[in-house]
Design an enzyme around this catalytic site. Structure first.
Site, PDB file in Angstrom:
ATOM      1  N   CYS A  65     -12.629 -41.245   2.299  1.00  7.70           N
ATOM      2  CA  CYS A  65     -14.095 -41.328   2.271  1.00  7.70           C
ATOM      3  C   CYS A  65     -14.583 -42.545   3.058  1.00  7.70           C
ATOM      4  CB  CYS A  65     -14.573 -41.381   0.817  1.00  7.70           C
ATOM      5  SG  CYS A  65     -16.354 -41.557   0.647  1.00  7.70           S
ATOM      6  N   CYS A  98     -17.547 -44.345   1.525  1.00  7.22           N
ATOM      7  CA  CYS A  98     -17.205 -45.168   0.353  1.00  7.22           C
ATOM      8  C   CYS A  98     -16.538 -46.472   0.778  1.00  7.22           C
ATOM      9  CB  CYS A  98     -16.228 -44.424  -0.554  1.00  7.22           C
ATOM     10  SG  CYS A  98     -16.751 -42.770  -0.984  1.00  7.22           S
ATOM     11  N   ASP A  99     -15.597 -46.381   1.707  1.00  5.43           N
ATOM     12  CA  ASP A  99     -14.707 -47.516   1.963  1.00  5.43           C
ATOM     13  C   ASP A  99     -14.858 -48.171   3.335  1.00  5.43           C
ATOM     14  OD1 ASP A  99     -13.586 -47.168  -0.562  1.00  5.43           O
ATOM     15  OD2 ASP A  99     -12.153 -45.698   0.160  1.00  5.43           O
TER      16      ASP A  99
HETATM   17  P1  FAD Z   1     -15.465 -35.657 -10.029  1.00  2.00           P
HETATM   18  O1  FAD Z   1     -15.631 -37.115 -10.068  1.00  2.00           O
HETATM   19  O2  FAD Z   1     -14.556 -35.071  -9.013  1.00  2.00           O
HETATM   20  O3  FAD Z   1     -15.002 -35.166 -11.463  1.00  2.00           O
HETATM   21  C1  FAD Z   1     -14.617 -33.852 -11.693  1.00  2.00           C
HETATM   22  C2  FAD Z   1     -14.303 -33.702 -13.153  1.00  2.00           C
HETATM   23  O4  FAD Z   1     -14.067 -32.335 -13.470  1.00  2.00           O
HETATM   24  C3  FAD Z   1     -13.069 -34.471 -13.614  1.00  2.00           C
HETATM   25  O5  FAD Z   1     -13.391 -35.174 -14.773  1.00  2.00           O
HETATM   26  C4  FAD Z   1     -12.049 -33.384 -13.941  1.00  2.00           C
HETATM   27  O6  FAD Z   1     -11.149 -33.763 -14.978  1.00  2.00           O
HETATM   28  C5  FAD Z   1     -12.991 -32.281 -14.405  1.00  2.00           C
HETATM   29  N1  FAD Z   1     -12.456 -30.916 -14.374  1.00  2.00           N
HETATM   30  C6  FAD Z   1     -11.965 -30.211 -13.315  1.00  2.00           C
HETATM   31  N2  FAD Z   1     -11.575 -28.992 -13.718  1.00  2.00           N
HETATM   32  C7  FAD Z   1     -11.841 -28.914 -15.045  1.00  2.00           C
HETATM   33  C8  FAD Z   1     -11.646 -27.898 -16.044  1.00  2.00           C
HETATM   34  N3  FAD Z   1     -11.115 -26.705 -15.749  1.00  2.00           N
HETATM   35  N4  FAD Z   1     -12.029 -28.177 -17.315  1.00  2.00           N
HETATM   36  C9  FAD Z   1     -12.579 -29.376 -17.647  1.00  2.00           C
HETATM   37  N5  FAD Z   1     -12.780 -30.361 -16.744  1.00  2.00           N
HETATM   38  C10 FAD Z   1     -12.406 -30.129 -15.465  1.00  2.00           C
HETATM   39  N6  FAD Z   1     -18.449 -42.339  -4.265  1.00  2.00           N
HETATM   40  C11 FAD Z   1     -19.333 -43.340  -4.237  1.00  2.00           C
HETATM   41  O7  FAD Z   1     -20.519 -43.092  -4.429  1.00  2.00           O
HETATM   42  N7  FAD Z   1     -18.934 -44.629  -4.024  1.00  2.00           N
HETATM   43  C12 FAD Z   1     -17.639 -44.973  -3.844  1.00  2.00           C
HETATM   44  O8  FAD Z   1     -17.306 -46.151  -3.628  1.00  2.00           O
HETATM   45  C13 FAD Z   1     -16.675 -43.942  -3.895  1.00  2.00           C
HETATM   46  N8  FAD Z   1     -15.369 -44.211  -3.756  1.00  2.00           N
HETATM   47  C14 FAD Z   1     -14.458 -43.208  -3.875  1.00  2.00           C
HETATM   48  C15 FAD Z   1     -13.107 -43.536  -3.808  1.00  2.00           C
HETATM   49  C16 FAD Z   1     -12.162 -42.550  -3.947  1.00  2.00           C
HETATM   50  C17 FAD Z   1     -10.697 -42.929  -3.888  1.00  2.00           C
HETATM   51  C18 FAD Z   1     -12.555 -41.196  -4.128  1.00  2.00           C
HETATM   52  C19 FAD Z   1     -11.513 -40.112  -4.283  1.00  2.00           C
HETATM   53  C20 FAD Z   1     -13.896 -40.869  -4.189  1.00  2.00           C
HETATM   54  C21 FAD Z   1     -14.863 -41.868  -4.057  1.00  2.00           C
HETATM   55  N9  FAD Z   1     -16.214 -41.588  -4.121  1.00  2.00           N
HETATM   56  C22 FAD Z   1     -17.126 -42.601  -4.091  1.00  2.00           C
HETATM   57  C23 FAD Z   1     -16.712 -40.198  -4.256  1.00  2.00           C
HETATM   58  C24 FAD Z   1     -17.044 -39.925  -5.731  1.00  2.00           C
HETATM   59  O9  FAD Z   1     -15.937 -40.259  -6.500  1.00  2.00           O
HETATM   60  C25 FAD Z   1     -17.419 -38.467  -5.929  1.00  2.00           C
HETATM   61  O10 FAD Z   1     -18.498 -38.132  -5.091  1.00  2.00           O
HETATM   62  C26 FAD Z   1     -17.840 -38.231  -7.388  1.00  2.00           C
HETATM   63  O11 FAD Z   1     -16.851 -38.662  -8.274  1.00  2.00           O
HETATM   64  C27 FAD Z   1     -18.128 -36.759  -7.624  1.00  2.00           C
HETATM   65  O12 FAD Z   1     -18.450 -36.626  -8.955  1.00  2.00           O
HETATM   66  P2  FAD Z   1     -18.368 -35.243  -9.731  1.00  2.00           P
HETATM   67  O13 FAD Z   1     -18.939 -35.497 -11.067  1.00  2.00           O
HETATM   68  O14 FAD Z   1     -18.942 -34.168  -8.914  1.00  2.00           O
HETATM   69  O15 FAD Z   1     -16.820 -34.872  -9.842  1.00  2.00           O
END
Ligand code: FAD
Length: 310
Positions: free
Chosen positions: A134, A137-138
């Site tokens: 990302c 992000c970084d």
């Molecule tokens: P996610 O965070 O992907 O969470 C998905 C959830 O769904 C998880 O809890 C998982 O356990 C759950 N899940 C999946 N399948 C199931 C199921 N069948 N039953 C129950 N639960 C399930 N964004 C920023 O804004 N700033 C940053 O600095 C940043 N740094 C990042 C660094 C890294 C290394 C990464 C990988 C991403 C980073 N991001 C950052 C991006 C950010 O993390 C994502 O945009 C954000 O987390 C997305 O949120 P979300 O709630 O859509 O899903």
């Protein structure tokens, strides 16, 4: 059989924010946190762009704070996964990994997306120490440094362009002898002085004592004129796509070509009435914590309005 108003699947910023709003709207809500409680942000140490934390915050701390806030208003947060979701008729029938059956009048899908990696052991070794998927992000951590971006599509070009305004130099490592991006993106990248495109290159390893210091690359891998050499870099960015976690729902929901859930523009509504999608699982464009949180709020408001009307 448990009967509830709203089932939230996922515990990233989208799921927890949806839980805050659903709880405060007095909806009987259960959230399943899945195999990665807290979601993707728990895999990063420093989050500097989530509003409300002027000094930045550790990703785990941020998600623990959100979890605490999500639990304050009555949403029951459960560890475990949803393993079956029948969205063919209402109320929706879902099953968790312990066999518990839930009948939900509305469902918010917030299962996120997973970045694709090349599959090199070194990517795992240097994850968070120079390896990232990302740039938004970084990228800031690589100001005036040298980075490489892997990929040849629009996303890779966008990431390379973004990084080129921060880093001293950007290598764009492309497997094919051409870029797959749109003409306009291609031209931008080609015209940018500090981007060097390495066509027909594969990365086969990374090296460095304290984090990434370079990459082992191969030009024309497997060909008689194959050439192996190293490039010195401080950061290695993957831009070869994401895999949305939509396997469970693909039978019922409209997905785009990459598998992201399609929503009605400006809303979290899917093609199935009563099913809403929030966060990265429905977002091929931004994939940021704050955007996911915002769409989680939208999904809970949409779910509440749907339940009021039905
Ligand atoms: P996610 O965070 O992907 O969470 C998905 C959830 O769904 C998880 O809890 C998982 O356990 C759950 N899940 C999946 N399948 C199931 C199921 N069948 N039953 C129950 N639960 C399930 N964004 C920023 O804004 N700033 C940053 O600095 C940043 N740094 C990042 C660094 C890294 C290394 C990464 C990988 C991403 C980073 N991001 C950052 C991006 C950010 O993390 C994502 O945009 C954000 O987390 C997305 O949120 P979300 O709630 O859509 O899903």
């Amino acid at each position: 059989m448990e009967k509830i108003d709203t089932l939230i699947i996922g515990s990233g910023p989208a799921g927890y924010t949806a839980a805050i709003y659903a709880g405060r709207a007095n909806l009987k809500t259960i959230l399943y946190s899945g195999l990665q409680p807290g979601g993707q942000l728990t895999t990063t140490s420093e989050v500097e762009n989530f509003p409300g934390y002027p000094q930045g915050v550790d990703g785990n701390q941020l998600m623990m704070d959100l979890r605490e806030q999500a639990g304050r208003f009555g949403t029951e947060i459960r560890d475990g996964e949803i393993v079956k979701a029948d969205l063919s008729s209402r109320p929706f029938h879902c099953v968790d990994d312990r066999g518990n059956e839930i009948e939900a009048r509305s469902v918010i899908i917030a299962t996120g997306a997973t970045a694709k990696y090349l599959g090199l052991p070194d990517e795992e070794k240097y994850r968070g120490q120079g390896v990232s998927a990302c740039a938004t992000c970084d990228g800031f951590f690589y100001r005036k440094k040298v980075v490489a971006v892997v990929g040849g599509g629009d996303t890779a070009c966008e990431e390379a362009m973004y990084l080129s305004s921060l880093a001293a130099k950007v290598y764009l490592i492309v497997r094919k002898p051409f870029l797959r991006a749109t003409e306009i993106m291609k031209q931008r990248v080609i015209d940018k002085e500090n981007i060097e495109i390495l066509f027909e290159h594969n990365t086969v390893g990374l090296f460095g004592e304290n984090g990434v210091e370079g990459a082992h690359v191969v030009k024309r891998l497997g060909e008689p004129d194959e050439e192996r050499y190293d490039i010195a870099i401080d950061g290695f960015f993957l831009a070869i796509g994401h895999k949305p976690n939509t396997e469970l729902f693909k039978e019922y929901l409209d997905l785009d070509a990459q598998g992201f859930i399609k929503t009605v523009p400006g809303t979290s509504k899917t093609n199935v009435e009563g099913v809403f999608a929030a966060g990265d699982v429905a977002d091929p464009n931004y994939r940021q914590g704050v955007v996911a949180a915002g769409s989680g709020a939208m999904a809970a408001i949409d779910a509440d309005r749907f339940l009021q009307a039905n």
